[in-house]
Design a protein around this motif. Structure first.
Motif, PDB file in Angstrom:
ATOM      1  N   PRO A  78      -2.443  46.575  -3.575  1.00 19.61           N
ATOM      2  CA  PRO A  78      -2.698  46.467  -2.110  1.00 19.61           C
ATOM      3  C   PRO A  78      -3.439  47.447  -1.434  1.00 19.61           C
ATOM      4  CG  PRO A  78      -0.401  45.932  -2.806  1.00 19.61           C
ATOM      5  CD  PRO A  78      -1.112  47.039  -3.978  1.00 19.61           C
ATOM      6  N   MET A  79      -4.256  46.911  -0.217  1.00 16.74           N
ATOM      7  CA  MET A  79      -5.203  47.993   0.414  1.00 16.74           C
ATOM      8  C   MET A  79      -5.540  47.355   1.928  1.00 16.74           C
ATOM      9  SD  MET A  79      -8.204  46.099   0.675  1.00 16.74           S
ATOM     10  CE  MET A  79      -8.798  44.429  -0.089  1.00 16.74           C
ATOM     11  N   GLN A  80      -5.903  48.202   2.707  1.00 19.47           N
ATOM     12  CA  GLN A  80      -6.406  47.719   3.889  1.00 19.47           C
ATOM     13  C   GLN A  80      -7.862  47.859   4.292  1.00 19.47           C
ATOM     14  OE1 GLN A  80      -6.434  50.727   7.551  1.00 19.47           O
ATOM     15  NE2 GLN A  80      -4.432  49.691   8.221  1.00 19.47           N
ATOM     16  N   ILE A  81      -8.375  47.122   4.870  1.00 18.65           N
ATOM     17  CA  ILE A  81      -9.709  47.182   5.591  1.00 18.65           C
ATOM     18  C   ILE A  81      -9.754  47.284   6.755  1.00 18.65           C
ATOM     19  CG2 ILE A  81     -11.749  45.611   5.514  1.00 18.65           C
ATOM     20  CD1 ILE A  81     -11.289  45.964   2.623  1.00 18.65           C
ATOM     21  N   LYS A  82     -10.606  48.436   7.251  1.00 15.96           N
ATOM     22  CA  LYS A  82     -10.836  48.756   8.649  1.00 15.96           C
ATOM     23  C   LYS A  82     -11.375  47.461   9.345  1.00 15.96           C
ATOM     24  CE  LYS A  82     -13.329  52.216  11.288  1.00 15.96           C
ATOM     25  NZ  LYS A  82     -14.393  53.159  11.541  1.00 15.96           N
ATOM     26  N   ASP A  83     -10.882  47.377  10.652  1.00 14.52           N
ATOM     27  CA  ASP A  83     -11.089  46.159  11.550  1.00 14.52           C
ATOM     28  C   ASP A  83     -12.626  45.936  12.042  1.00 14.52           C
ATOM     29  OD1 ASP A  83     -10.125  43.690  11.571  1.00 14.52           O
ATOM     30  OD2 ASP A  83      -9.141  43.964  13.673  1.00 14.52           O
ATOM     31  N   SER A  84     -13.589  46.773  11.441  1.00 10.31           N
ATOM     32  CA  SER A  84     -14.868  46.677  11.873  1.00 10.31           C
ATOM     33  C   SER A  84     -15.793  46.146  10.526  1.00 10.31           C
ATOM     34  CB  SER A  84     -15.523  47.987  12.152  1.00 10.31           C
ATOM     35  OG  SER A  84     -15.544  48.874  10.860  1.00 10.31           O
ATOM     36  N   ILE A  85     -15.076  45.723   9.267  1.00 17.61           N
ATOM     37  CA  ILE A  85     -15.637  45.175   8.397  1.00 17.61           C
ATOM     38  C   ILE A  85     -15.176  43.994   8.292  1.00 17.61           C
ATOM     39  CG2 ILE A  85     -15.933  45.575   5.766  1.00 17.61           C
ATOM     40  CD1 ILE A  85     -15.071  48.461   6.153  1.00 17.61           C
ATOM     41  N   CYS A  86     -16.203  42.938   7.887  1.00 20.37           N
ATOM     42  CA  CYS A  86     -15.970  41.676   8.100  1.00 20.37           C
ATOM     43  C   CYS A  86     -15.194  40.947   7.049  1.00 20.37           C
ATOM     44  CB  CYS A  86     -17.261  40.826   8.156  1.00 20.37           C
ATOM     45  SG  CYS A  86     -17.963  40.593   9.837  1.00 20.37           S
ATOM     46  N   THR A  87     -14.087  40.131   7.197  1.00 18.76           N
ATOM     47  CA  THR A  87     -13.297  39.519   6.290  1.00 18.76           C
ATOM     48  C   THR A  87     -13.336  37.940   6.703  1.00 18.76           C
ATOM     49  OG1 THR A  87     -11.402  39.903   7.583  1.00 18.76           O
ATOM     50  CG2 THR A  87     -11.844  41.331   5.582  1.00 18.76           C
ATOM     51  N   ARG A  88     -13.773  37.155   5.647  1.00 20.54           N
ATOM     52  CA  ARG A  88     -14.164  35.743   5.919  1.00 20.54           C
ATOM     53  C   ARG A  88     -12.843  34.850   6.523  1.00 20.54           C
ATOM     54  NH1 ARG A  88     -16.022  31.609   1.656  1.00 20.54           N
ATOM     55  NH2 ARG A  88     -13.913  32.100   1.031  1.00 20.54           N
TER      56      ARG A  88
END
Lengths: 488, 96
Positions: A78-88
């Motif tokens: 499990p990981m987190q993606i910064k909210d400036s990086i697009c996730t469909r």
């Protein structure tokens, strides 16, 4: 066995490979940890537990690649993606009301690469609005608290990423670094953060702040984890015209721990008035440790360093004023409909959609690019950028890497610098030079000041990520700072 | 360097950000502080130094012109604030 959420990515990967735990066990453990601490830490803008569990179930059947039988290095973790990086189809707000309802139609290339390795997304990371800040306090939604001291900032702009990794919520995070936004929060939260060489990781799907500076990179609990995540996200991408075609080394197998004969430069200009004495002491002690491992140490000089901050802010804000012109309320994002004319609508959309710091930065960048001021500010900064690059080129003839503090102070109290932009900017003084030059740098935990983590920054020439990781790894093997976790 | 009210209003108009009367004083003060930081570059002699626009070492990037699908219409329209007949609706750009 230590609690699951305290382990590193590599340790969990071994448990998964030995089938001692399942991806669902790991995802459930992370979600429980989020339930337990997120209220205090605030590292996420959105958490999608159902999606994480679905992804974990899918990963369970495919921990190994078809055909070769090789394990996917990041499968089930499990990981987190910064909210400036697009996730469909998932929230991608950039911590701004402007994009509160925005749902991208595609995944960023770095995200697609992680998903193709069956990585598990827990949710999206809190950050300064549009990545403009060094404390995560300009988030339009809520601040993030440093897990080592909840009254203090986690750094920024990728503060949610660093805090989530430090707090045991996520095993790693993807952040983005324009002038230090991965390295500085990593330093303040006691974790590892790497800004790659400009162009090494695709920027496709990273919401633009300053396009000549922005880079995506990993935030992890130790250097081995960092090498593993970096290996998974690098590579040329036809969707990003600034992406470079470089060899893609396996950064993990490059961790030999051998630094004998490496020449480490200590730049005089990074150890001057204004740096916290315990921060300086910790970094100098770390340099002695590396010397003890067989590296040689030379003092070097980079005379333009004091001007890197102004150079960086002129360039970054000029570029941001152009990049953020797209937020006009017409095509996507917040739109102020109650207006008589299209132009009034645009002005109100930007007045109410952006927060104060973002508006100030757009205005400053607009000013620096405007008639009569372009030569004095923007063009001047481009010339100083040349000087900074030339000095790095020269100094890397004398040494293989530079060792400096990542930030002049440990984590500062929430609110302390929020209303004083220049004071906030001064905290970026050690991270912006590498950004302006487009070269890689890593922050590795190296001690404490006032009970708060301190990071050392290792800067190298273009595409020296393997060397930087190996220096950090050798240091970690000789010390225990990276094993410490914040109090519950 | 101190920036005047009129300059703040001029910049705000250039970048199309609405500002209110009571924000002006604080904006003047804070923008001026950052401009003072910017002006420290005046101390650096760059008369013989060329500019560097980009931190990479890139040549112009060319690729073959091959037809490929673009983003599906629905996914673009899904984020639009106002839609009419499968098009994005905006206020009139040319008046009168």
């Amino acid at each position: 066995m230590a609690t699951l959420h305290d382990l590193t990515l590599m340790e969990v990967r071994q448990l998964l490979e030995r089938r001692e735990v399942s991806p669902a066990d790991v995802a459930e453990s992370s979600l429980r940890r989020i339930d337990d601490v997120e209220q205090q830490v605030g590292a996420f803008i959105s958490v999608d537990g159902d999606l994480a569990l679905q992804m974990a179930h899918r990963a369970a059947g495919s921990l190994k690649k078809d055909g070769t039988g090789e394990p996917f290095p990041l499968a089930g973790i499990p990981m987190q993606i910064k909210d400036s990086i697009c996730t469909r189809d998932l929230p991608t707000t950039c911590a701004s009301h402007m994009l509160e309802q925005f749902r991208p139609g595609y995944d960023a290339t770095a995200v697609a690469k992680l998903f193709s390795e069956r990585a598990i997304l827990l949710g999206k990371g809190n950050m300064d609005e549009f990545a403009m800040g060094s404390s995560t306090e300009t988030s339009a939604f809520h601040p993030t608290h440093n897990p080592w001291d909840l009254e203090r900032v986690p750094g920024g702009s990728s503060g949610g990423g660093a805090a989530s990794v430090a707090a045991g919520e996520a095993y790693y995070a993807l952040g983005s670094d324009t002038g230090g936004s991965i390295r500085q929060p990593a330093s303040l939260c006691g974790v590892v953060g790497l800004k790659p060489t400009y162009g090494l990781v695709s920027r496709y799907g990273l919401i633009a702040f300053a396009s000549s500076l922005d880079q995506i990179g990993p935030i992890t609990r130790d250097v081995s984890d960092c090498a593993l995540v970096l290996s998974s996200i690098v590579g040329h991408d036809s969707m990003d015209s600034t992406s470079i075609s470089a060899p893609e080394p396996d950064y993990v197998s490059g961790l030999t721990q051998d630094v004998r004969g490496l020449r480490l430069g200590v730049p005089r200009e990074y150890f001057v008035d204004g740096v916290d004495s315990k921060v300086e002491g910790a970094v100098r002690e770390a340099i002695r440790v590396l010397e003890g491992l067989g590296a040689s140490v030379v003092e070097v000089t980079l005379p333009t360093t004091p001007y890197a901050l102004a150079c960086y802010y002129i360039l970054a804000l000029s570029e941001c004023s152009a990049n953020l012109a797209r937020y006009d309320g017409a095509k996507f994002g917040y739109s102020h409909q109650e207006a008589a004319t299209i132009w009034e609508g645009v002005e109100k959309t930007r007045q109410f959609g952006f927060g104060e710091e973002v508006k100030r930065r757009i205005m400053l960048g607009t000013f620096a690019l405007s008639t009569g001021y372009y030569d004095a500010y923007y063009l001047k900064a481009l010339r100083v950028r040349t000087l900074i690059r030339q000095e790095f080129d020269r100094v890397f003839q004398e040494c293989d890497a530079l060792v400096t503090p990542t930030a002049p102070t440990p984590a500062f109290p929430l609110g302390e610098r929020k209303d004083d932009p220049v004071r906030m900017y001064l905290g970026d003084i050690y991270t912006v030079p590498a950004s302006v030059a487009g070269i890689p740098a890593i922050s590795v935990p190296c001690g404490f000041s006032q009970g708060l983590p301190v990071g050392m920054q290792i800067i190298g020439p273009s595409l020296s990520e393997g060397t930087l990781l190996n220096i950090g790894y050798a240091y970690e093997q000789a010390t225990t700072w990276h094993k410490l976790r914040p109090p519950q | 360097m101190s920036i005047s009210r009129e300059e703040v209003l001029h910049i705000a108009a250039l970048c199309r950000i609405g500002v209110t009367e009571d924000e002006l004083e604080a904006l003047q003060e804070k923008l001026s502080q950052v401009l003072d930081l910017f002006r420290t570059l005046d101390e650096v002699d760059t008369s013989q130094i060329p500019p560097t626009e980009h931190s990479g070492s890139l040549e112009s990037v060319m690729r073959s012109d091959e037809a490929a699908d673009s983003a599906p219409r629905e996914s673009v329209l899904a984020n639009a604030p106002a839609i009419e007949n499968d098009l994005i609706r905006v206020k009139a750009v040319l008046e009168g």
